[in-house]
Structures are given as structure tokens and as C-alpha cells.
Design a protein around this motif. Structure first.
Motif, mmCIF file in Angstrom:
data_model
loop_
_atom_site.group_PDB
_atom_site.id
_atom_site.type_symbol
_atom_site.label_atom_id
_atom_site.label_comp_id
_atom_site.label_asym_id
_atom_site.label_seq_id
_atom_site.Cartn_x
_atom_site.Cartn_y
_atom_site.Cartn_z
ATOM 1 N N ALA A 113 -46.032 -41.229 -30.200
ATOM 2 C CA ALA A 113 -46.338 -40.903 -31.459
ATOM 3 C C ALA A 113 -47.843 -40.401 -31.628
ATOM 4 O O ALA A 113 -48.734 -40.663 -30.769
ATOM 5 C CB ALA A 113 -46.063 -42.159 -32.358
ATOM 6 N N ASP A 153 -52.214 -50.399 -38.165
ATOM 7 C CA ASP A 153 -51.011 -50.921 -38.900
ATOM 8 C C ASP A 153 -51.253 -52.046 -39.784
ATOM 9 O O ASP A 153 -51.816 -52.949 -39.368
ATOM 10 C CB ASP A 153 -50.032 -51.481 -37.945
ATOM 11 C CG ASP A 153 -48.792 -52.370 -38.540
ATOM 12 O OD1 ASP A 153 -48.247 -51.778 -39.499
ATOM 13 O OD2 ASP A 153 -48.717 -53.279 -37.982
ATOM 14 N N LEU A 165 -53.915 -49.320 -33.509
ATOM 15 C CA LEU A 165 -53.075 -48.354 -32.788
ATOM 16 C C LEU A 165 -53.732 -47.489 -31.917
ATOM 17 O O LEU A 165 -52.983 -47.205 -30.863
ATOM 18 C CB LEU A 165 -51.891 -47.729 -33.907
ATOM 19 C CG LEU A 165 -51.360 -48.889 -34.598
ATOM 20 C CD1 LEU A 165 -50.379 -47.829 -35.919
ATOM 21 C CD2 LEU A 165 -50.389 -49.677 -34.009
ATOM 22 N N ASP A 206 -48.543 -45.861 -29.817
ATOM 23 C CA ASP A 206 -47.217 -46.588 -29.380
ATOM 24 C C ASP A 206 -47.032 -47.205 -30.718
ATOM 25 O O ASP A 206 -47.544 -48.339 -30.994
ATOM 26 C CB ASP A 206 -47.372 -47.241 -28.364
ATOM 27 C CG ASP A 206 -45.968 -47.685 -27.895
ATOM 28 O OD1 ASP A 206 -44.983 -47.818 -28.606
ATOM 29 O OD2 ASP A 206 -45.726 -48.321 -26.695
ATOM 30 N N PRO A 207 -45.874 -46.985 -31.470
ATOM 31 C CA PRO A 207 -45.393 -47.782 -32.540
ATOM 32 C C PRO A 207 -45.380 -49.280 -32.248
ATOM 33 O O PRO A 207 -45.406 -50.158 -32.897
ATOM 34 C CB PRO A 207 -44.334 -46.876 -33.006
ATOM 35 C CG PRO A 207 -44.234 -45.625 -32.498
ATOM 36 C CD PRO A 207 -44.965 -45.825 -31.340
ATOM 37 N N ALA A 258 -47.482 -51.905 -33.194
ATOM 38 C CA ALA A 258 -47.491 -52.845 -34.524
ATOM 39 C C ALA A 258 -46.843 -54.295 -34.299
ATOM 40 O O ALA A 258 -47.249 -54.869 -35.356
ATOM 41 C CB ALA A 258 -46.825 -52.014 -35.562
ATOM 42 N N VAL A 291 -42.290 -52.221 -38.295
ATOM 43 C CA VAL A 291 -42.282 -50.666 -38.231
ATOM 44 C C VAL A 291 -43.850 -50.457 -38.890
ATOM 45 O O VAL A 291 -44.117 -50.988 -39.997
ATOM 46 C CB VAL A 291 -41.327 -50.034 -38.797
ATOM 47 C CG1 VAL A 291 -41.529 -48.341 -39.228
ATOM 48 C CG2 VAL A 291 -39.932 -50.350 -38.434
ATOM 49 N N PRO A 292 -44.647 -49.502 -38.183
ATOM 50 C CA PRO A 292 -46.066 -49.611 -38.661
ATOM 51 C C PRO A 292 -46.348 -48.908 -39.978
ATOM 52 O O PRO A 292 -45.535 -47.886 -40.791
ATOM 53 C CB PRO A 292 -46.756 -48.527 -37.679
ATOM 54 C CG PRO A 292 -45.740 -48.505 -36.562
ATOM 55 C CD PRO A 292 -44.454 -48.712 -37.032
ATOM 56 N N LEU A 323 -49.064 -47.171 -41.700
ATOM 57 C CA LEU A 323 -50.078 -46.725 -41.271
ATOM 58 C C LEU A 323 -51.560 -46.694 -42.081
ATOM 59 O O LEU A 323 -51.356 -46.281 -43.170
ATOM 60 C CB LEU A 323 -49.709 -45.042 -40.910
ATOM 61 C CG LEU A 323 -48.798 -45.043 -39.751
ATOM 62 C CD1 LEU A 323 -48.609 -43.179 -39.711
ATOM 63 C CD2 LEU A 323 -49.130 -45.639 -38.639
ATOM 64 N N HIS A 327 -43.649 -46.470 -41.210
ATOM 65 C CA HIS A 327 -43.416 -45.204 -40.724
ATOM 66 C C HIS A 327 -42.791 -45.189 -39.388
ATOM 67 O O HIS A 327 -43.038 -45.612 -38.393
ATOM 68 C CB HIS A 327 -44.718 -44.363 -40.690
ATOM 69 C CG HIS A 327 -44.635 -43.009 -40.099
ATOM 70 N ND1 HIS A 327 -44.087 -42.030 -40.749
ATOM 71 C CD2 HIS A 327 -45.149 -42.754 -38.967
ATOM 72 C CE1 HIS A 327 -44.275 -40.978 -40.001
ATOM 73 N NE2 HIS A 327 -44.859 -41.423 -38.936
#
Length: 688
Positions: free
Chosen positions: A67, A95, A105, A121-122, A125, A130-131, A133, A166
Motif C-alpha cells: 500500500a 493507524d 505504518l 503494509d495494512p 494495523a 483495517v487502518p 489513516l 481504509h
């Protein structure tokens, strides 16, 4: 966590467990002990224990992370060509979590145009998360170790909230406007924008507030009592007000030797070496006479309040057996009540044979010199002049090692100047109330002064006689700064040149926001393009260049390119020398002598009022002296300025000064002392 290294470290630091045990510190104890360590000890703890308390990061290919977050940081206010990039700013992607610590992150830096790209890398988190942001941005800080090596750190200056949950592999934060070290568009001077009820983007060091309290507490109640008595209609006399404050230098000297501080010799001595120390031009009406000098204050050029009497003051002086003595004072007197700039004046000339009128003329000249010092040598040439370099440096110097050289001398000046904007000047400022100049007159005078200051070509004037201690000390301090800066550039010159784009933007900001160059009509007629040996050029801007029409900017450019051209590195060194000189030595001389030269109301003040006894009253005529409220405020201010000391060069409380400069000053401390300067009283920056 293994305890053996911590036991060794505890022993070396002299720490004993409060529980009496040989090994274990409770978390609360550990935090308390750590907070009480000085910076070198904290760094030692961090180096010893960091690897044991932080989980090791697995080495991985950043470019392969799935990402990416992108965007661009720019200043809040646009320039003439649109958004201004915030270059070389550290950015971090996080995150956001509720109830648990946020997750880091990734990180990166903005490029020359303010753009950034952070791969991440998500999964970092956390499992099942799910992050959410968030972008955070940071400015650099530094300290110097005793061997001259730099320790860098980062201070968070802001953040930008991104999307929640996100799940995509790309997010563009877009153009993020950061209100960072913005110029105030409402003033022709280079001043920092601070909105009403807002705060500047920096803060005083904690010790400064303690130093202020220690210096001011003994006299705070004195001033409050005087002001309260005035409001109750029981204002104390000037003699009582003076007696309630600590004994001033001139009061003590008069007690020991009556008349000594009012004599011609003392008058000349303070123009040489006191708070009033100023450039001594040769007397243009005595060409070729190396013993004749002149000081001129053109107050009739400015709007006045009609309440105070402030004539043009033209002092002629002469060296006699090594002493500087006044020989003639010419006053350009308005009619009482006249307020307009350029009002008709009557010129009267006084000499030592004029008895009481001569003494009154000297007093008027002292008042003029006090106001000129506060607006010129002190507020204009040091405070506001250095502020314009501080703003430009903070906006532009991040990767360039020039930051390590300049920033210790530029910190906090915008804070004290922000306070001065209401406390000293402005519609209710003390100078506005206590002097003849109106708010408009003060603003115009400051604009003219700022229009006459330039780093280019500056060097302290030569001493005019053996007893000119101020000039001798200035020459020595200037030479030592040159040695310090030459050595710094020898160490870091290659990287300074490699990061020249930051120098170019620093220079561009300085020039663009400086005041228009100001050259008065008299100097235009007498100096540019002419042989004027009476005019001291070394401390002034180049009038041949700055007298052009339309007026150029007062501050000269260092460079116009992204790579240094011939002579530009030397020009940059001269600029650094100039800035540090005014932030340290020159400010100390003008500020630290306030109580010595402005600690007695009847000796020197900011303004004398028109009185019924004529335009040249004696000290016994209290109708023209400052009123009780202004008198106690004056003494409070003079004491506060002289006695509040924090951020001293040799103390190096923030450990941000290169040890070489400290060693140079310590080595020459005895020489400075012989010139009347205790180098231990010189601050590293302007914060009072």
C-alpha cells in the motif's frame, strides 16, 4: 528484560532503589528517575536499553510493501506564484486506534516540492484491524555532544486526519496546507503571523519562566502598589517611587559624588560605552578634524502626540585627552502642541557656557538617546531584525547543517517580539504612552530603521579612542564569531553546498519580506556616489546600492541559484556572523545595561512633557517629568530587562550550541572583562 545492564547503569548514575532492593525498580520509580536525568544521561539509558525494550523490526523491502499514501505539504499562505512547498519535512503514517496505542505504518520525507510517498503494509494495523489513516509531520531538533557531534531528534508539529477503515492500497492526502511560520501580511515588516488568542509555533524553554519570576517577583508588588495608589488618587511622588526600587547606578553615583552623572564627561562616557552606544560619525562640518564627532536624531520627521517635547537632537562631541566630551547641542524645537511630521522648528544651539540651559539640553539629549536606543539599537536592530532571519530559517532550513549553526541563536525571539507588539508598542504600549511618538510615528520609525539594516558589508566600527570599550569588545566578539563560523564551514561546508536549495529559499524569503530600503533625504544628498569620509560605512548598508529608485529591499540576497556561485559561500558566512552578533553581543550590550542607564527617572526616560516653565526645564520642574504611573512602569521594565537572564551562552542550558564557540568565549573571558563585558551575561538568543 535483563537487569544486569540496568544495574551497571544505575551504579554509574548513582541511583539507588527506593525499595532497598539490589535489582528491581518499580515502573513509577523508573519513570521518576528517568525524568530527573539530564540529557546525556537519558541518551546513555536509551543507548543501553533501547534494544531490550523495543521489539526488533523485521528487515523488509519497503518498495515491495503493498500500500502507498501520497500527498503534498505546502504553507498555508500562497506566494506570488501559488502554493509554497514545505520541503524536507519528516512525515509519518499511523493507524489511529481507540483504547489501544496507535500503530506506526511508515515514514518518509517531503521532496523539494513538498510531495511525499509512504509505502506501508495494512497488516501492521493489527490482526483484524483495517487502518484508520493519519498523517503526522515533524520538524528537526538537535543537541551537540561535547565532541561537537550532533544528536538529532524530531518534534511533532501537526497532523492530518485521513479516512477511517481504509481498505484500499492507495490513498492520496492531496495538498495539505500547514499554517507553519507564516508571515503577517498586515505589516510591512517581516513579522510572524499570530492570530488573536493564538500562539506562535514555538515555546520558551522551561527555565526561562523561572528566571523571569526570580527577577521580577521582588519588584512586582512595588509596581502594583504604586499603580493602585494612583487609581485611588494617592499617587506617590517620583522620589518615593524611585526609593521603593533597588538603588540604580546613577542614584548610587550621585549619592557618592553629587553631580558626577550629570557632568559632561559622564555624558560622553555613556555615549561611548553605555546602553546608548551608537555609531559615531565624524563631524561633517569639521572636515579633516579626527577629534570631532556627531550624533543626530531626526525626530521631527515623525508624528508626535503634542504632549511630549521631542526635538531633533544634533550632538557635537570632541575627544579631549582621551575623553569624549559634548561641545555643542543643537535642538530643533517644534511649537508646543504641534503633531504633524515635518512641523516648523526653531533651532537653538547650546554650549557648556550656557549654564542651566546646557544642563537641560544634555538632559533632552539623554532622553532622545534613550528613545533612540529602545527603538533602534534594541527593538529594531536586535529584536525585529533578528526575527526576520528566524522566520526565514525556520521556514527553510531542515537538511542543511546551517540549521545547527543558526537555530540556537534564533529560538524564542518571535515569542518575546509577539509580547512586545502589545506591551511596548501598539496603541497602548509603554513606548507609545511614555514618549512623544504616536503609534503611527513609532511604526514609521521602525519601518525606516528596518529599511536601513543589511547583513552585507557589515562589520563593527573601529574604536575612536583607547577608552572605547564597547567598540573594542565588539571587535573581539566579531573576530571570535568569524573563527567559529570558519571552523563550522570547514566541517560541514560540503553538505551546506549540497543542500544549497534550502539556502536559496532562505535567501529568497529574507529579501522578499524585508522592508524597502530607506535612505533619508539628507544622506541621499551627502553620501551615495560621493566622497564622505565623515560617514561611518562599516555598520551601514551600502547606500550607493540602496539609494536607487524605486527602493530595493533592505536585505541583500545571498544567492539566486540552487547551487553556490563564486563568492556566495563567503557571503553566507558573513550573514551567519551578522545574525549571531546581533542575537548575542549587540543585544546583550543594549539590554543588560538598561538598569545602569535607565534606572533613574529624572536622569533618563522616554519622554519629557511640555511644561509651563518653558521648553528647557530643569530636573526640579516635575511638571515635565513622567507621571507616577509611567515612572514606576519605566523602572519595572528597566529592572526586568536587565535582570532576567536565561539562555546564557556559556551555560548552554539546551545543549544546542557547538562547544567550540563556548571554548572560544571562555578562553577570552579575561579580555572581555577588561573591556567591561562579563561574557557570562551574554545570552545565546533574544528572549527578553
Amino acid at each position: 528484560m535483563k537487569l544486569a545492564p540496568w544495574r551497571r547503569l544505575k551504579s554509574s548514575l548513582g541511583i539507588e532503589s527506593e525499595k532497598g532492593g539490589p535489582d528491581l525498580l518499580e515502573p513509577e520509580e523508573l519513570a521518576r528517575w528517568y525524568a530527573g536525568l539530564d540529557l546525556p544521561q537519558r541518551l546513555a539509558v536509551s543507548r543501553e536499553l533501547a534494544s531490550r525494550v523495543r521489539a526488533p523490526r523485521v528487515s523488509r523491502d519497503i518498495a515491495a510493501l503493498p500500500a502507498v499514501a501520497t500527498g503534498r505539504l505546502v504553507f498555508e499562505q500562497d506566494g506570488p506564484r501559488g502554493p509554497i512547498p514545505l520541503h524536507h519535512v519528516k512525515v509519518e503514517l499511523w493507524d489511529r486506534d481507540l483504547g489501544t496505542p496507535d500503530d506506526f505504518l511508515g515514514e518518509g520525507f517531503t521532496d523539494a516540492e513538498g510531495a511525499f510517498e509512504i509505502r506501508y503494509d495494512p497488516a501492521d494495523a493489527g490482526e483484524g484491524d483495517v487502518p484508520d489513516l493519519e498523517l503526522r509531520y515533524f520538524e528537526p531538533q538537535h543537541t551537540f555532544r561535547q565532541d561537537g557531534r550532533v544528536e538529532e531528534s524530531w518534534r511533532r508539529i501537526g497532523s492530518e486526519r485521513g479516512p477511517d477503515d481504509h481498505g484500499g492500497l492507495h490513498h492520496d492526502f492531496g495538498t495539505v496546507r500547514v499554517p507553519y511560520w507564516e508571515y503577517d501580511p498586515a505589516t510591512p515588516l517581516a513579522r510572524l503571523l499570530v492570530v488573536e488568542e493564538g500562539t506562535p509555533p514555538t515555546a520558551y524553554a522551561p527555565g526561562r519562566s523561572l528566571a523571569m519570576l526570580k527577577a521580577v517577583a521582588p519588584i512586582e508588588l512595588v509596581k502594583r502598589q504604586h499603580l493602585l495608589q494612583g487609581r485611588l488618587g494617592q499617587a506617590p511622588s517620583l522620589a518615593k517611587i524611585q526609593a521603593d526600587y533597588p538603588e540604580a547606578t546613577t542614584v548610587r553615583l550621585e549619592r557618592e559624588s553629587p553631580g558626577s552623572t550629570r557632568g559632561d564627561a559622564y555624558f560622553g562616557e555613556r555615549l561611548l560605552n553605555g546602553m546608548f552606544s551608537a555609531i559615531l560619525d565624524r563631524d561633517p562640518e569639521a572636515p579633516g578634524d579626527a577629534q570631532a564627532f556627531r550624533i543626530y536624531h531626526p525626530w521631527n520627521a515623525y508624528e508626535q502626540d503634542g504632549i511630549h517635547c521631542l526635538p531633533d537632537v544634533d550632538v557635537r562631541l570632541r575627544l579631549v585627552e582621551g575623553r569624549l566630551l559634548p561641545v555643542r547641542i543643537i535642538l530643533g524645537l517644534r511649537e508646543p502642541g504641534a503633531t504633524a511630521p515635518g512641523s516648523p522648528v526653531t533651532r537653538r544651539s547650546f554650549t557648556p557656557g550656557d549654564g542651566a540651559d546646557w544642563e537641560a539640553a544634555k538632559r533632552m539629549a539623554r532622553v532622545s538617546a534613550t528613545l533612540d536606543t529602545e527603538l533602534g539599537n534594541h527593538l529594531g536592530q536586535c529584536h525585529f531584525n533578528v526575527e526576520q532571519y528566524a522566520i526565514a530559517a525556520n521556514r527553510n532550513l531542515r537538511r542543511n547543517p546551517l540549521r545547527w549553526l543558526l537555530m540556537p541563536h534564533l529560538r524564542e525571539v518571535v515569542l518575546i517580539n509577539h509580547a512586545a507588539s502589545g506591551f511596548l508598542v501598539g496603541p497602548t504600549g509603554y513606548i507609545t504612552r511614555a514618549s512623544a511618538l504616536t503609534e503611527r510615528g513609532i511604526n514609521q520609525r521602525l519601518e525606516h530603521l528596518m529599511g536601513s539594516y543589511d547583513w552585507k558589508g557589515f562589520a563593527p566600527s573601529n574604536p575612536v579612542c583607547e577608552g572605547h570599550r564597547y567598540a573594542q569588545a565588539g571587535q573581539l566578539f566579531w573576530r571570535l564569531l568569524g573563527e567559529h563560523i570558519d571552523a563550522f564551514f570547514a566541517e560541514h561546508g560540503a553538505e551546506i553546498e549540497a543542500q544549497w536549495k534550502e539556502v536559496r529559499r532562505f535567501s529568497d524569503d529574507l529579501v522578499a519580506h524585508s522592508a524597502p530600503a530607506f535612505v533619508c533625504r539628507y544622506l541621499r544628498a551627502k553620501v551615495p556616489g560621493k566622497d564622505a569620509p565623515w560617514f561611518v560605512r562599516s555598520e551601514r548598508m551600502d547606500l550607493d546600492t540602496k539609494a536607487a529608485e524605486p527602493p530595493p529591499k533592505a536585505v541583500s540576497a545571498v544567492t539566486h541559484t540552487d547551487t553556490p556561485q563564486a563568492g556566495e559561500v563567503e557571503a553566507l558566512k558573513n550573514l551567519c556572523r551578522y545574525v549571531i552578533f546581533f542575537a548575542t553581543f549587540r543585544h546583550a550590550w543594549a539590554n543588560n545595561l538598561q538598569w545602569e542607564d535607565a534606572g533613574e527617572v529624572l536622569y533618563a526616560c522616554l519622554g519629557l512633557r511640555w511644561g509651563p516653565g518653558g521648553t528647557l526645564p530643569t530636573e526640579e520642574d516635575l511638571d515635565v517629568a513622567p507621571n507616577p504611573d509611567e515612572a514606576t512602569e519605566m523602572l519595572w521594565i528597566s529592572w526586568m530587562l536587565s535582570k532576567t537572564n536565561y539562555g546564557l551562552l556559556l551555560s548552554n542550558e539546551e545543549e544546542d550550541l557547538h562547544p567550540r564557540l563556548l571554548e572560544l568565549l571562555r578562553t577570552h573571558a579575561a579580555e572581555f572583562a577588561a573591556m567591561g563585558l562579563d561574557v557570562r551575561t551574554v545570552s545565546s538568543r533574544i528572549n527578553i
